[in-house]
Scaffold this active site. Structure first.
Site, mmCIF file in Angstrom:
data_model
loop_
_atom_site.group_PDB
_atom_site.id
_atom_site.type_symbol
_atom_site.label_atom_id
_atom_site.label_comp_id
_atom_site.label_asym_id
_atom_site.label_seq_id
_atom_site.Cartn_x
_atom_site.Cartn_y
_atom_site.Cartn_z
ATOM 1 N N SER A 64 0.807 -1.165 0.357
ATOM 2 C CA SER A 64 -0.414 0.238 -0.117
ATOM 3 C C SER A 64 0.900 1.454 -0.338
ATOM 4 O O SER A 64 0.366 2.362 0.153
ATOM 5 C CB SER A 64 -0.437 0.091 1.027
ATOM 6 O OG SER A 64 -1.191 -1.241 1.697
ATOM 7 N N LYS A 67 0.089 3.439 -3.236
ATOM 8 C CA LYS A 67 -0.785 4.200 -2.792
ATOM 9 C C LYS A 67 -0.645 5.844 -2.981
ATOM 10 O O LYS A 67 -1.490 6.230 -3.586
ATOM 11 C CB LYS A 67 -1.803 3.888 -2.058
ATOM 12 C CG LYS A 67 -2.524 2.713 -2.495
ATOM 13 C CD LYS A 67 -3.176 1.815 -0.537
ATOM 14 C CE LYS A 67 -3.591 1.149 -0.651
ATOM 15 N NZ LYS A 67 -4.445 -0.069 0.076
ATOM 16 N N TYR A 191 -4.627 -3.004 -9.932
ATOM 17 C CA TYR A 191 -4.296 -2.324 -7.839
ATOM 18 C C TYR A 191 -3.158 -3.648 -8.010
ATOM 19 O O TYR A 191 -2.217 -3.382 -7.131
ATOM 20 C CB TYR A 191 -5.561 -2.574 -7.047
ATOM 21 C CG TYR A 191 -5.667 -2.810 -5.531
ATOM 22 C CD1 TYR A 191 -5.155 -1.237 -5.246
ATOM 23 C CD2 TYR A 191 -5.281 -3.736 -5.332
ATOM 24 C CE1 TYR A 191 -4.705 -1.567 -4.462
ATOM 25 C CE2 TYR A 191 -5.199 -3.423 -3.470
ATOM 26 C CZ TYR A 191 -5.215 -2.363 -2.828
ATOM 27 O OH TYR A 191 -4.544 -2.454 -1.977
ATOM 28 N N TYR A 243 -4.344 3.333 8.668
ATOM 29 C CA TYR A 243 -5.529 2.778 8.053
ATOM 30 C C TYR A 243 -6.331 3.278 9.757
ATOM 31 O O TYR A 243 -6.262 4.787 9.754
ATOM 32 C CB TYR A 243 -5.664 1.603 8.390
ATOM 33 C CG TYR A 243 -4.343 0.949 7.420
ATOM 34 C CD1 TYR A 243 -4.746 1.255 5.823
ATOM 35 C CD2 TYR A 243 -3.320 0.210 7.252
ATOM 36 C CE1 TYR A 243 -3.906 0.717 4.766
ATOM 37 C CE2 TYR A 243 -2.382 -0.194 6.279
ATOM 38 C CZ TYR A 243 -2.698 -0.343 4.982
ATOM 39 O OH TYR A 243 -2.533 -0.253 3.796
ATOM 40 N N VAL A 261 1.279 -3.351 4.059
ATOM 41 C CA VAL A 261 1.212 -4.743 4.379
ATOM 42 C C VAL A 261 2.195 -5.875 4.265
ATOM 43 O O VAL A 261 2.672 -6.638 4.840
ATOM 44 C CB VAL A 261 -0.186 -5.679 4.515
ATOM 45 C CG1 VAL A 261 -0.304 -4.988 5.473
ATOM 46 C CG2 VAL A 261 -0.454 -6.298 3.109
#
Length: 309
Positions: A64, A67, A191, A243, A261
Site C-alpha cells: 500500500s 498508493k 491494483y 489505516y 502490509v
C-alpha cells in the site's frame, strides 16, 4: 543538531535486539514466507546525504505504500475532480472494510484504504489496457527513484490476485454504485500489480524525496507536483496513511507516513528528508511494528515531528 548517521545506526542496532517482531501478512501467501528477522532503514536528506542501516538494500513488496505514487499520478491526470469519487477523511475501520461503502453509497473515505485505492487505480487506467497503466506506474516510480532496476514481483502479484476476494468484493460493490468506470477485473489487475512492486529502503526513500522537497526534485531540477499538491498529499498521509492506526502513528511519530502490509513505511520530514523503513512483522493495525518503533525513535532523536521538537 544530533548526528544523523549515528542516530540511524543506533536505531538499527536497537531494532536488531528488539524481541517484539509482530506477525507477517499471512493472508497473502507469498508475504507469509518473508523472514521476520529483517529490518532496514534509509534516510535521504534534502542536503544530499543518504544514511542507511540494516537490510536497507533488500527488496520487499511495497504493497500500500504504492498508493502514494498512484494518487500522485491520478491527481496529475484529473486534478481535484478525483475528490468527487473518493473522500479525504480517516476511515476508523480496517483497510479492507466494506462496511462504510454501504452507508456512503460507494464513496470510499480516502485514497489510502483499499476501496479508495481501487478508485485511484480506475482513474490511472484511463481507458487503456491494464498493462499500459501498470507500465506507467512502474515508469513513474523508477523515475522518482532514479533506478531502472525496480520491478514488479509477479509471484506476489499472482498470489494476491488469487486470494484477494475482499478486494474483488469492494470493487464490485463500488461498480454497482457507478464509482468504477472500467471492468472490475481490469481495475483489480492494475491494483494488485502496483502493490507487488518490489523496492529497497534506499529506493523508496529516494522515490519519496519530492514530498519532502515541496513537490520538486532538487537533484535534477524537475518538478513532480506543485508545492500545494505536495502539502495535500502529505496531509493525507498524516491523517490516513496508517489505516485505523493513523491517529496513534501521528501521536507517536508526528510525521506524514504511508505503510504497507509488506512491512514498509515511507515517512516524510517536510523540508528536511524522506525516510523508508522496512520490517515485515506487523502490529494489530497492519503496520510494521519495528518500522513504527524506529520512526518514533528517529523523530525523537532528530526533533523531526511536524508538531514541534
Amino acid at each position: 543538531m544530533p548526528d544523523l548517521t549515528e542516530a540511524v545506526s543506533e536505531i538499527a542496532d536497537a531494532m536488531a535486539r528488539e524481541q517484539r517482531r509482530g506477525t507477517v501478512a499471512s493472508y497473502i501467501p507469498e508475504l507469509a514466507k518473508v523472514d521476520l528477522d529483517q529490518f532496514g532503514i534509509t534516510v535521504s536528506t534534502l542536503d544530499g546525504d543518504i544514511c542507511c542501516a540494516g537490510d536497507a538494500d533488500v527488496p520487499f513488496s511495497i504493497q500500500s505504500v504504492s498508493k502514494v505514487f498512484t494518487l500522485t499520478l491520478a491527481l496529475g491526470s484529473i486534478g481535484d475532480a478525483l475528490w468527487h469519487r473518493v473522500g479525504r477523511e480517516p476511515s476508523g475501520n480496517s483497510f479492507n472494510s466494506i462496511v462504510q461503502l454501504e452507508h456512503e453509497k460507494g464513496l470510499p473515505r480516502n485514497p489510502f484504504i483499499n476501496a479508495g485505492a481501487l478508485v485511484v487505480s480506475d482513474v490511472v487506467l484511463a481507458g487503456h489496457p491494464p498493462r499500459v497503466a501498470i507500465g506507467s506506474i512502474l515508469r513513474f516510480i523508477r523515475w522518482l527513484a532514479d533506478d531502472e532496476d525496480i520491478a514488479i514481483d509477479e509471484t506476489v502479484a499472482r498470489s494476491e490476485a488469487a486470494t484477494g476476494f475482499r478486494n474483488m468484493a469492494l470493487a464490485a460493490y463500488m461498480k454497482s454504485f457507478g464509482n468504477l468506470v472500467h471492468p472490475v477485473e481490469m481495475t483489480l489487475g492494475v491494483y494488485v500489480h502496483q502493490c507487488a512492486v518490489a523496492m529497497t529502503c534506499r529506493q523508496l526513500a529516494t522515490a519519496g524525496h519530492f514530498l519532502a522537497d515541496g513537490g520538486g526534485r532538487s537533484s535534477t531540477g524537475h518538478r513532480v507536483v506543485s508545492p500545494e499538491r505536495a502539502r495535500r498529499i502529505n496531509a493525507l498521509m498524516l491523517t490516513c496513511g496508517h489505516y485505523d492506526g493513523s491517529g496513534d502513528f501521528a501521536f507517536r511519530v508526528g510525521l506524514p507516513g504511508k505503510s504497507g502490509v509488506g512491512g514498509g513505511i515511507l515517512a516524510i520530514v517536510p523540508g528536511r528528508a524522506s525516510v523508508a523503513v522496512w520490517s515485515p512483522g506487523l502490529n494489530q493495525h497492519g503496520n510494521s511494528l519495528l518500522g513504527t518503533l524506529a520512526l518514533e525513535r528517529l523523530a525523537k532523536a532528530m526533533g523531526w515531528s511536524v508538531f514541534g521538537p
